[in-house]
Design an enzyme around this catalytic site. Structure first.
Site, PDB file in Angstrom:
ATOM      1  CB  CYS A  65      -0.986  -0.003   1.161  1.00 53.21           C
ATOM      2  SG  CYS A  65      -0.245   0.044   2.818  1.00 53.21           S
ATOM      3  CG  HIS A 104      -4.704  -0.030   3.823  1.00 53.32           C
ATOM      4  ND1 HIS A 104      -3.842  -0.545   2.878  1.00 53.32           N
ATOM      5  CD2 HIS A 104      -5.755   0.492   3.128  1.00 53.32           C
ATOM      6  CE1 HIS A 104      -4.343  -0.357   1.677  1.00 53.32           C
ATOM      7  NE2 HIS A 104      -5.502   0.280   1.799  1.00 53.32           N
ATOM      8  CG  ASP A 119      -6.573   1.360  -1.271  1.00 55.97           C
ATOM      9  OD1 ASP A 119      -5.376   1.258  -1.596  1.00 55.97           O
ATOM     10  OD2 ASP A 119      -7.061   0.793  -0.270  1.00 55.97           O
TER      11      ASP A 119
END
Length: 275
Positions: A65, A104, A119
């Site tokens: 991420c 995250h 994302d």
């Protein structure tokens, strides 16, 4: 920007519009895989922009991420978007009642008409921006998602068949690169981290998703059809990493390392398992 746009196959206008954002997100998720081979090899996961460009763009690798979303954040700011980082607690594949760390990273992008969540660095990556609008179902080229308001935070849920599943709980408090340094170190080095104990890769394709969790390789089609197989040996793993995930490795050491993880029995559930 030229190298990044070539990497993701984007040749459209370089303006801060929703159409450009949609195309960039689609191209990024299709071209750059989610993967953790460097974590397993115990290489430092660097978050400075030169290192991210070198790894994800020039060396045609993937990442997780922080790597994906920090690279994309720099691209969006360069193009004139108003964007910033957020943080979330991942509930996917965790037992009920467990409070995970806020580890995250995702992005918020503000346009004139609305605000959007982006994302590109999650195992089940968002292949389109989601309007920051609680309650309604939003379609992407792959799954449908929705945001559920809970106090001053949101649950992001994905619909598999007729079932809504929690992915993560996010706050709208803006985060900065320094905020991600500590969580990046924890995620990439702590013995209990999901990424330090398992071989993980994912990449969406046209109307399907490819996922790898240790030795389990799965292709999930948008029509509900699922293909599964267990990988055997260095050659098969190398072929899958190259053909389905576009991961180009300079030698066999990383593939052999991945095979050692493939051969280990895992008691925890598959991160991508929909059941």
């Amino acid at each position: 920007m030229d190298d990044y746009c070539e990497r993701i196959g984007y040749a459209g206008p370089r303006e801060p519009t929703l159409a450009a954002l949609r195309a960039i997100v689609a191209g990024h998720t299709a071209a750059i895989p989610f993967e953790n081979l460097d974590v397993l090899a115990k290489r430092p996961i660097r978050l400075d922009l030169p290192a991210l460009r070198e790894k994800l763009v020039h060396h045609k690798r993937g990442g997780y991420c922080y790597e994906h979303n920090l690279l994309l954040l720099d691209v969006l700011l360069t193009l004139g978007f108003r964007a910033g980082g957020l943080a979330a607690r991942v509930h996917r594949s965790r037992p009920p009642g467990v409070i995970p760390p806020r580890s995250h990273m995702l992005l918020r992008v503000d346009l004139q008409d609305s605000s959007y969540l982006v994302d590109v660095g999650f195992g089940i990556a968002l292949t389109a921006p989601l309007a920051l609008d609680a309650g309604r179902e939003q379609n992407t080229p792959h799954e449908s998602f929705r945001l559920v308001l809970d106090g001053n935070e949101f649950h992001l849920q994905v619909r598999f068949g007729e079932t809504w599943t929690d992915l993560y709980r996010l706050s709208l408090q803006e985060q900065f690169p320094v905020d991600y340094e500590a969580t990046n170190w924890f995620t990439s080095t702590h013995p209990g981290s999901l990424f330090a104990r398992n071989l993980i890769a994912s990449r969406p394709g046209p109307r399907r998703r490819h996922t790898l969790f240790n030795d389990k390789f799965t292709i999930r089609h948008s029509d509900g059809n699922v293909e599964r197989r267990r990988l055997q040996g260095v050659e098969e793993l190398g072929d899958v990493l190259t053909h389905y995930f576009g991961i180009e490795l300079p030698g066999s050491d990383d593939i052999e390392l991945g095979c050692r993880y493939c051969r280990r029995a895992r008691a925890q559930p598959d991160f991508f398992d929909r059941s």
